[in-house]
Design a protein around this motif. Structure first.
Motif, short mmCIF file in Angstrom:
data_model
loop_
_atom_site.label_atom_id
_atom_site.label_comp_id
_atom_site.label_asym_id
_atom_site.label_seq_id
_atom_site.Cartn_x
_atom_site.Cartn_y
_atom_site.Cartn_z
N ALA A 28 0.81 -1.44 0.04
CA ALA A 28 -0.03 -0.15 0.14
C ALA A 28 0.92 1.32 -0.01
N PHE A 29 0.35 2.40 -0.35
CA PHE A 29 0.89 3.67 -0.47
C PHE A 29 0.17 4.92 -0.03
N THR A 30 0.51 5.98 0.29
CA THR A 30 -0.28 7.04 0.74
C THR A 30 0.62 8.35 0.26
N VAL A 31 0.20 9.43 -0.38
CA VAL A 31 0.82 10.42 -0.80
C VAL A 31 -0.33 11.63 -0.64
N ILE A 151 9.46 7.07 0.13
CA ILE A 151 10.48 7.38 -0.96
C ILE A 151 9.98 8.78 -1.55
N SER A 152 11.01 9.26 -2.48
CA SER A 152 10.62 10.83 -3.25
C SER A 152 10.32 9.96 -4.62
N ARG A 153 8.88 10.28 -4.92
CA ARG A 153 8.40 9.88 -6.23
C ARG A 153 9.01 10.45 -7.34
N ARG A 154 9.89 11.78 -7.18
CA ARG A 154 10.74 12.29 -8.31
C ARG A 154 11.81 11.55 -8.50
N ASP A 155 12.54 10.96 -7.48
CA ASP A 155 13.63 10.12 -7.64
C ASP A 155 13.35 9.01 -8.67
N PHE A 156 11.96 8.60 -8.95
CA PHE A 156 11.96 7.45 -9.97
C PHE A 156 11.36 8.03 -11.18
N GLY A 157 11.23 9.37 -11.33
CA GLY A 157 10.76 10.08 -12.69
C GLY A 157 9.09 10.00 -12.56
N LEU A 158 8.54 9.71 -11.42
CA LEU A 158 7.15 10.03 -11.28
C LEU A 158 6.81 11.41 -11.07
N ARG A 159 6.87 12.08 -12.18
CA ARG A 159 6.47 13.62 -12.30
C ARG A 159 5.31 13.85 -13.12
N ILE A 160 4.76 14.99 -12.85
CA ILE A 160 3.56 15.33 -13.66
C ILE A 160 3.85 16.86 -14.07
N GLY A 166 3.02 24.42 -7.52
CA GLY A 166 1.77 24.54 -6.37
C GLY A 166 1.82 23.12 -5.65
N GLY A 167 2.56 22.35 -5.95
CA GLY A 167 2.28 20.82 -4.88
C GLY A 167 1.14 20.27 -5.30
N VAL A 168 0.48 19.95 -6.37
CA VAL A 168 -0.51 19.36 -6.82
C VAL A 168 -0.46 17.77 -6.12
N VAL A 169 0.52 17.35 -6.23
CA VAL A 169 0.83 15.90 -5.45
C VAL A 169 2.18 15.94 -4.70
N GLY A 170 2.00 15.59 -3.50
CA GLY A 170 3.33 15.55 -2.67
C GLY A 170 4.36 14.68 -3.28
N ASP A 171 5.73 14.81 -2.65
CA ASP A 171 6.76 14.28 -3.43
C ASP A 171 6.86 13.04 -2.46
N GLU A 172 6.92 12.89 -1.22
CA GLU A 172 7.04 12.02 -0.41
C GLU A 172 5.98 10.91 -0.50
#
Length: 185
Positions: A28-31, A151-160, A166-172
């Protein structure tokens, strides 16, 4: 330096190869979303193998997760998460984890390893607790573990496209695992 938790403190500890029971396991995950709410989701398709050794520090884990099995309870959002903006499941149908070492930590363990997502591999450590070893109704021997990491989603190229405005989706991303595994014969 602390010593490893003794296997005797884990009731029924058994060395062997274990396969996660998908019906009794969860990834599971939470963001954070819009810096106000949280989005929770899970992956329902995974293949996890745990090898417990006589020496717990020599144990290992490998996992393959089906990225298309992602679910958050909102089909529109799930479709977007499966798209090229995030997991790009057409190009990267799985993500994987491979342990590289285990070390004691307080009353539990830390599993150091490598997570590969979208073709990018990063070091990720899991805080792990053994929740027991014992028989199941079927007679099969079972082991239960829980683990957490961030984890940082950006570390894995999970970017929008709107990441910088403005932080639509958090990084952590907080990840929790609950694994019930069956001893293989």
């Amino acid at each position: 330096m602390s010593s490893a938790p003794a296997t005797g403190t884990i009731p029924g500890y058994t060395a062997g190869t274990w396969k996660a029971d998908p019906a009794h396991s969860e990834v599971a995950f939470t963001v954070r979303q819009l810096m106000v709410s949280k989005v929770c989701g899970r992956f329902t398709g995974s293949d996890v193998t745990i090898v417990t050794s006589e020496d717990p520090l020599a144990s290992s884990v490998t996992a393959t997760i089906d990225t298309a099995s992602l679910g958050t309870g909102n089909e529109r959002r799930d479709g977007h998460l499966r798209s090229t903006d995030y997991f790009d499941v057409g190009k990267y149908p799985t993500m994987g984890y491979r342990s590289t070492g285990i070390r004691p930590s307080g009353d539990g363990w830390v599993i150091d390893g490598e997570l590969t997502c979208r073709g990018v591999t990063r070091k990720v450590s899991l805080a792990v607790a053994s929740n027991g070893f014992g028989p199941a109704e079927s007679g099969a021997r079972r082991a239960r573990f829980s683990a957490t990491t961030r984890i940082s989603r950006r570390d894995f190229g999970l970017r929008i496209p709107m990441d910088g405005i403005g932080g639509v989706v958090g990084d952590e991303v907080s990840i929790t695992l609950a694994v019930e595994a069956v001893l293989q014969k």
